[in-house]
Motif scaffolding. Sequence first.
Motif: not given
Length: 104
Positions: A78-103
């Motif tokens: 959702n719209e909180w993706y940019p915030r949550n992608m920096h929270n280690n272990g969150s679904n957004e963080n895991n997704h970002h690491k697998s698709v785009y690499g470490d944020p």
Amino acid sequence: MMSSSPRFNRRTLLAGTGGVAAAGLLGIRPAFATEGPQSYTPTWASVDQHPPAPQWFQDAKFGIYWHWGVFSVPAYANEWYPRNMHNNGSNENNHHKSVYGDPS
């Protein structure tokens, strides 16, 4: 000594007349509450004498506003993706690491 009257210049004159002309072309008219009785008493019979909604509201069309924001680029979560992608272990963080690499 300065005058307290408003100052008009070409820009404000053109903006005002342009707005009036556009409203006239679009058929926009001021809505006045002149339909129905001018006063009422706190009874249901009196309230029922008034129209259920003003004419401008009855003529209104249904619309949905949708904003396509930068949060939709990853098309994940959702719209909180940019915030949550920096929270280690969150679904957004895991997704970002697998698709785009470490944020970081």
